[in-house]
Design a protein around this motif. Structure first.
Motif, PDB file in Angstrom:
ATOM      1  N   ASP A 186       0.843  -1.208   0.000  1.00  0.00           N
ATOM      2  CA  ASP A 186       0.000   0.000   0.000  1.00  0.00           C
ATOM      3  C   ASP A 186       0.870   1.247   0.000  1.00  0.00           C
ATOM      4  O   ASP A 186       0.422   2.315   0.400  1.00  0.00           O
ATOM      5  N   PHE A 187       2.112   1.102  -0.397  1.00  0.00           N
ATOM      6  CA  PHE A 187       3.049   2.216  -0.238  1.00  0.00           C
ATOM      7  C   PHE A 187       2.567   3.496  -0.922  1.00  0.00           C
ATOM      8  O   PHE A 187       2.813   4.594  -0.455  1.00  0.00           O
ATOM      9  N   ASP A 188       1.868   3.344  -2.039  1.00  0.00           N
ATOM     10  CA  ASP A 188       1.404   4.541  -2.750  1.00  0.00           C
ATOM     11  C   ASP A 188       0.532   5.412  -1.854  1.00  0.00           C
ATOM     12  O   ASP A 188       0.521   6.638  -1.985  1.00  0.00           O
ATOM     13  N   SER A 189      -0.160   4.787  -0.901  1.00  0.00           N
ATOM     14  CA  SER A 189      -1.058   5.580  -0.045  1.00  0.00           C
ATOM     15  C   SER A 189      -0.281   6.493   0.900  1.00  0.00           C
ATOM     16  O   SER A 189      -0.849   7.350   1.553  1.00  0.00           O
ATOM     17  N   LEU A 190       1.032   6.320   0.969  1.00  0.00           N
ATOM     18  CA  LEU A 190       1.828   7.189   1.836  1.00  0.00           C
ATOM     19  C   LEU A 190       2.374   8.400   1.076  1.00  0.00           C
ATOM     20  O   LEU A 190       3.009   9.268   1.659  1.00  0.00           O
ATOM     21  N   LEU A 191       2.133   8.433  -0.228  1.00  0.00           N
ATOM     22  CA  LEU A 191       2.705   9.526  -1.031  1.00  0.00           C
ATOM     23  C   LEU A 191       1.651  10.573  -1.357  1.00  0.00           C
ATOM     24  O   LEU A 191       0.501  10.245  -1.631  1.00  0.00           O
ATOM     25  N   PRO A 192       2.045  11.829  -1.304  1.00  0.00           N
ATOM     26  CA  PRO A 192       1.066  12.900  -1.479  1.00  0.00           C
ATOM     27  C   PRO A 192       0.524  13.009  -2.909  1.00  0.00           C
ATOM     28  O   PRO A 192       1.244  12.729  -3.858  1.00  0.00           O
ATOM     29  N   ASP A 193      -0.727  13.374  -3.023  1.00  0.00           N
ATOM     30  CA  ASP A 193      -1.304  13.779  -4.309  1.00  0.00           C
ATOM     31  C   ASP A 193      -2.491  14.713  -4.040  1.00  0.00           C
ATOM     32  O   ASP A 193      -2.653  15.189  -2.926  1.00  0.00           O
ATOM     33  N   ASP A 194      -3.297  14.920  -5.055  1.00  0.00           N
ATOM     34  CA  ASP A 194      -4.374  15.902  -4.910  1.00  0.00           C
ATOM     35  C   ASP A 194      -5.430  15.496  -3.890  1.00  0.00           C
ATOM     36  O   ASP A 194      -6.169  16.336  -3.383  1.00  0.00           O
ATOM     37  N   ARG A 211       6.306  15.441 -10.470  1.00  0.00           N
ATOM     38  CA  ARG A 211       5.726  14.266 -11.099  1.00  0.00           C
ATOM     39  C   ARG A 211       4.621  13.652 -10.256  1.00  0.00           C
ATOM     40  O   ARG A 211       4.557  13.852  -9.055  1.00  0.00           O
ATOM     41  N   PHE A 212       3.787  12.878 -10.940  1.00  0.00           N
ATOM     42  CA  PHE A 212       2.705  12.213 -10.226  1.00  0.00           C
ATOM     43  C   PHE A 212       3.221  10.890  -9.679  1.00  0.00           C
ATOM     44  O   PHE A 212       2.839   9.823 -10.117  1.00  0.00           O
ATOM     45  N   ILE A 213       4.095  11.030  -8.728  1.00  0.00           N
ATOM     46  CA  ILE A 213       4.810   9.828  -8.288  1.00  0.00           C
ATOM     47  C   ILE A 213       3.881   8.832  -7.611  1.00  0.00           C
ATOM     48  O   ILE A 213       4.048   7.629  -7.716  1.00  0.00           O
ATOM     49  N   ARG A 214       2.858   9.356  -6.949  1.00  0.00           N
ATOM     50  CA  ARG A 214       1.906   8.437  -6.299  1.00  0.00           C
ATOM     51  C   ARG A 214       1.206   7.561  -7.339  1.00  0.00           C
ATOM     52  O   ARG A 214       1.092   6.354  -7.178  1.00  0.00           O
ATOM     53  N   THR A 215       0.788   8.208  -8.425  1.00  0.00           N
ATOM     54  CA  THR A 215       0.119   7.452  -9.498  1.00  0.00           C
ATOM     55  C   THR A 215       1.079   6.444 -10.100  1.00  0.00           C
ATOM     56  O   THR A 215       0.708   5.317 -10.404  1.00  0.00           O
ATOM     57  N   GLU A 216       2.326   6.881 -10.261  1.00  0.00           N
ATOM     58  CA  GLU A 216       3.309   5.985 -10.869  1.00  0.00           C
ATOM     59  C   GLU A 216       3.545   4.755  -9.999  1.00  0.00           C
ATOM     60  O   GLU A 216       3.559   3.631 -10.474  1.00  0.00           O
TER      61      GLU A 216
END
Lengths: 172, 510
Positions: B303-311, B367-372
């Protein structure tokens, strides 16, 4: 060097007795029927591995029993032939027979194989591949059994039609 | 008599930048924070609780940061020693571990009626045996644990107030779970403790901060309210970080160097819903709305993406803040992030855990690193699905031998005991950490993706290969099940091959 089956075919062309003798050898343990010696021993060239000797005698017998004048079609591996037979006959017992064959030990193998080959009269069998498989029958990793099973189920289920074999199994 | 003042006594375990270790009091920890590499304790719960405690102290001592400009100025100029010293001097009297009026983080008025109600210190130490949580290889006798050093007791006290799990009657009322006790807490690690604290010091609204008081600045909660089961909303981050989840009283025995007995009962319940803890990541649940990310059976890295900021602003605010702060100063970007916490099941701790991830350097870019990263993780999930389908088919055929459809539960149980899935995930996990480290601003996402897909393909192939090797020696039924099962895996491998071929740089035709 010619293959074992080519060797037998050549003998068959020269001598009408060959098939009758070899067929008869199936009633004995592989390698125990003396009249078959002249046809197989020259190819064995003094091979003393008893398993190899036995399998060559067995395949010679099976080949003779299965031989048919003017047979058409490309020879296929035994697994594939069984799958074709099951599909055509719609008989559920073929799979069971096949599974039992795969589970055979050295003593059971000749009898079960003979039965299966008996069923597959209509199909051209790749006896050379059969022999190769049998030579490795006792391999710890059961590569022959795996490869035969793969042949069988690949042709039975259209959904797993892709190239399933990995390099490892190809180079048996 | 007052004993063991936490400002001066040594109780916070630290590792200095030169590798040496010591324990420090609050003052030294804060003032020497540039010399300290990290706070280190065998217990992840203590580590994160101590950080939260120090952050609460800083919010009050600095009276900020109240906006991003102030936060940036702090990051640039460093922690102001005078303010910290002055604040600690002002509240010195509230940091006695043993005190008649205001014992630190305790309820002085609470004294159990019967002698037998005094408990032994493991009651607050989550990592030791408790009545309802047995720990393998921990041989402390709960009823008669003997004395423990006060410095250890102080650490457990802070951790216990942060991580107390509800469930069970106490002297007062039924115990409730501490506000963020069941969530996975996130801590970006700076180059030293100084930076670690500053990147997590997320600005709080000026109005809110004015009334947001930590436990040591509050007047003691009346005993009667505690006995009736008091609930109140959180005033702000500081209040949240120093929540009185349990009514604890340390019994002074001797000169305060050790603790052997304590009283332990329910504390204050947090009635606010929807408070945002800056250290927590959130996800949106269809039914329950916003929920914190927790440790689950599966590894948190999935679930690592959930720790990265986005909109969507569901990521931990501390990570968001860290990336904003280090945008102007790339050298001081946190290189890694700790995720700490516990997993619980019905008031019992299942396990506690500390995971460390490299924090992708590309985080500071646009960059949209969370999406990536979500895409990478999804690719791993998809590939695993094929593995799972194959395992299910294998299990079904092994259990039934083609005669009947076995019970779904039996199939599930069979699949779960197959080592192939856990091997797949644990192998990919180490590859994922490598990928995170390589995630720099200069790297092209397609390159990273290609590299990742190769890892997924390799792992999937090997995982199934291992299973096949373990089965192919079995009887003909096992071989049959194996051969019939592998379709999905082989299809997926082919898909991955095609995808990788598209991404790989084309060879020059000579």
């Amino acid at each position: 060097m010619s293959t074992f089956i080519e060797w037998l075919e050549n003998l068959n062309e020269k001598d009408t007795k060959v098939r009758a003798v070899l067929r008869r050898s199936l009633a004995f343990d592989p390698g125990a029927f003396v009249p078959a010696y002249p046809y197989v021993e020259p190819f064995l060239k003094g091979e003393d591995n008893s398993w190899r000797r036995g399998m060559l005698y067995l395949v010679a017998g099976l080949w003779a029993a299965h031989w048919l004048q003017g047979r058409q079609g490309a020879p296929m591996p035994i697994g594939r032939a069984c799958a074709a037979y099951q599909a055509a006959s719609n008989s559920a017992s073929t799979e069971r027979r096949f599974i039992t064959l795969l589970d055979s030990d050295g003593d059971q193998l000749p009898h079960r194989l003979r039965q299966i080959i008996g069923l597959l009269k209509e199909y051209a069998i790749d006896f050379e591949a059969l022999l190769q498989g049998l030579l490795y029958w006792n391999d710890d990793r059961k590569r022959t059994q795996n490869s035969w099973a793969r042949d069988f189920y690949r042709h039975l289920n259209t959904e797993t039609e892709e190239q399933l074999t990995t390099q490892e199994e190809v180079s048996l | 008599m007052s004993q063991f003042n936490l400002i001066d006594e040594k109780w916070i375990p630290v590792r200095f930048s030169d590798g040496s270790r010591d324990e420090l009091g609050i003052r030294d920890t804060l003032l020497r924070s540039k010399e300290i590499a990290a706070i280190e304790d065998p217990s992840p719960l203590v580590v994160v609780a101590l950080h939260r405690f120090l952050l609460a102290l800083l919010y009050r001592a600095l009276e900020g940061p109240t906006d991003i400009e102030q936060a940036k100025a702090l990051f640039r100029d460093g922690l102001p020693s005078e303010k910290i010293t002055a604040y600690l001097e002002k509240w010195q009297d509230r940091f006695w571990l043993f005190d008649e009026g205001y014992p630190f983080y305790q309820v002085s008025a609470y004294e159990p009626q019967e002698k037998k109600e005094w408990k032994s210190w493991p009651a607050i130490a989550a990592e030791h045996n408790a009545n309802n949580a047995k720990v393998l290889f921990d041989h402390i006798e709960i009823a008669a644990a003997g004395p423990t050093p006060s410095r250890m007791a102080a650490r457990w006290l802070v951790a216990c107030q942060t991580f107390a799990l509800g469930g069970g009657n106490s002297d007062f009322v039924y115990t409730k779970t501490a506000p963020s006790a069941t969530a996975a807490m996130v801590l970006p690690l700076g180059i030293h403790l100084h930076d670690t604290l500053l990147v997590s010091l997320v600005p709080e609204n000026k109005e809110v901060l004015a009334d947001d008081r930590p436990i040591w600045e509050q007047e003691p909660v009346p005993l009667a309210s505690l006995k009736n089961g008091i609930a109140r909303p959180a005033m702000g981050v500081v209040d949240l970080y120093t929540w009185l989840a349990r009514s604890i009283t340390f019994h002074l025995d001797g000169n305060g160097e050790t603790l052997s007995e304590l009283a332990f009962a329910s504390g204050v319940e947090c009635s606010s819903e929807g408070y945002i803890d800056p250290m927590l990541g959130y996800r949106i649940d269809d039914k329950w709305g916003r929920l914190p990310i927790q440790f689950r059976h599966r590894g948190l890295w999935r679930d690592f993406d959930s720790l990265l900021p986005d909109d969507s602003h569901l990521a931990p605010k501390v990570i968001e803040h860290a990336s904003v702060l280090s945008r102007s100063n790339r050298d001081r970007i946190p290189r890694s992030v700790l995720v700490l916490g516990q997993a619980n099941n019905k008031a019992k701790i299942e396990y506690w855990r500390m995971e460390r991830f490299a924090l992708p350097e590309a985080l500071t870019g646009d960059r949209f690193i969370r999406t990536e990263i979500r895409q990478l993780l999804k690719e791993a999930e998809d590939a695993q699905k094929s593995l799972w389908l194959a395992c299910r088919s294998y299990a079904r055929d092994i259990l039934s031998r083609g005669e009947r459809e076995p019970d779904k539960k039996d199939i599930k149980a069979f699949v779960e005991q197959m080592p192939v899935n856990s091997w797949y995930w644990s192998t990919l996990e180490s590859r994922f950490h490598d990928i995170l480290r390589e995630y720099t601003l200069e790297r092209d996402f397609e390159d990273i993706r290609c590299q990742w897909l190769e890892s997924v393909r390799g792992t999937l192939k090997k995982a199934w290969g291992q299973h096949r090797a373990s089965v192919s020696m079995g009887d003909a039924w096992a071989i049959r099940a194996l051969v019939k099962a592998e379709g999905p895996v082989l299809r997926k491998l082919k898909e991955l091959n095609d995808e990788i071929a598209k991404l790989e740089p084309r060879k020059e035709v000579l």
